[in-house]
Design a protein around this motif. Structure first.
Motif, PDB file in Angstrom:
ATOM      1  N   ASP A   2       0.665  -0.840   0.361  1.00 43.26           N
ATOM      2  CA  ASP A   2       0.288   0.153   0.351  1.00 43.26           C
ATOM      3  C   ASP A   2       0.657   1.265  -0.306  1.00 43.26           C
ATOM      4  OD1 ASP A   2      -2.683   0.812   0.213  1.00 43.26           O
ATOM      5  OD2 ASP A   2      -1.736   2.263   2.190  1.00 43.26           O
ATOM      6  N   SER A  61      -5.134  -3.473   3.099  1.00 42.98           N
ATOM      7  CA  SER A  61      -4.755  -2.220   2.503  1.00 42.98           C
ATOM      8  C   SER A  61      -4.759  -3.613   1.001  1.00 42.98           C
ATOM      9  CB  SER A  61      -3.412  -1.707   2.732  1.00 42.98           C
ATOM     10  OG  SER A  61      -4.188  -1.147   4.139  1.00 42.98           O
ATOM     11  N   HIS A  91      -0.226  -4.564   4.091  1.00 44.97           N
ATOM     12  CA  HIS A  91      -0.118  -3.980   4.914  1.00 44.97           C
ATOM     13  C   HIS A  91       0.621  -4.317   6.118  1.00 44.97           C
ATOM     14  CE1 HIS A  91      -2.064  -1.106   8.038  1.00 44.97           C
ATOM     15  NE2 HIS A  91      -1.196  -0.249   7.726  1.00 44.97           N
TER      16      HIS A  91
END
Length: 222
Positions: free
Chosen positions: A36, A103, A185
């Motif tokens: 991300d 994410s 993430h």
């Protein structure tokens, strides 16, 4: 007084970064990075404009920081061999239990993608996503490889043919082959593991374990 502002994804655009307003940046995840942050890390042009030195790359689409956190998985299944009508794919032993997906799904480590696909692979521009295989597994499908632009700067670059990438990737991996994944993430991924291994070396082949750390916050809610 200390005026704090900005994290790993926003520090370069914090107003007054030169000290006129803010004099401390609270960035943390840049140490290891994740998918991300890399996708949102299109800050190199801004830093160049402010004559702030960056990494050696001159490619504005390249990430400012490179990932340093990986999940080591292994190929546990491979199908679609030469002459087979089965869709070629490989399955790795890393799923939702080993990588936080809030994410995005994990992606193949850029350096391993370069090893498998050769020097022409634009490793600084695209991720190869590891498909959703449930709690315990991830999947790379030869006919449905998902190529993810690193950031806005890479979106204008024509990606390689996904089927060609998938075939080369699967041909280059065998049962038991290690597959290194960049998590979607980093923070909650740490929280899924008891230990992390710190390695160092000039290349993966010469890397050695330097230390082992315990994740003290493992499973903690507060």
């Amino acid at each position: 007084s200390t005026q704090r502002h900005g994290g790993s994804g926003t520090f370069a655009v914090a107003e007054g970064l030169d000290g006129s307003v803010y004099n401390e940046i609270q960035a943390g995840s840049y140490i290891v990075m994740d998918r991300d942050y890399l996708q949102n890390n299109n800050m190199r042009p801004w830093l160049k404009a402010h004559t702030i030195s960056t990494t050696t790359s001159e490619d504005d689409a390249a990430p400012l920081f490179i990932p340093a956190m990986y999940i080591k998985s292994s190929v546990v299944s491979k199908s679609g061999y030469e002459g087979s009508s089965t869709v070629p794919r490989i399955v790795v032993d890393s799923g939702h239990k080993s990588s936080a997906i809030d994410s995005g799904l994990p992606c193949l480590a850029p350096w391993q993608a370069s090893q498998l696909l050769g020097q022409n692979w634009p490793a600084s521009n695209f991720f190869i996503e590891c498909g959703n295989g449930g709690d315990d597994h991830g999947v790379f499908k030869g006919d449905a490889i998902n190529l993810i632009p690193y950031n806005a700067g890479a979106q204008s670059i024509k990606p390689p043919d996904a089927k060609d990438v998938g075939k080369t990737l699967i041909d280059g991996l065998s049962l038991g082959s290690p597959v290194w994944l960049v998590p979607g993430h980093c923070d909650p991924t740490f929280n899924l593991h008891d230990y992390f291994f710190i390695v160092g070396g000039d290349s993966v082949g010469t890397a050695k374990v330097l230390d082992i750390g315990m994740v003290d916050a493992r499973g903690c809610q507060q």
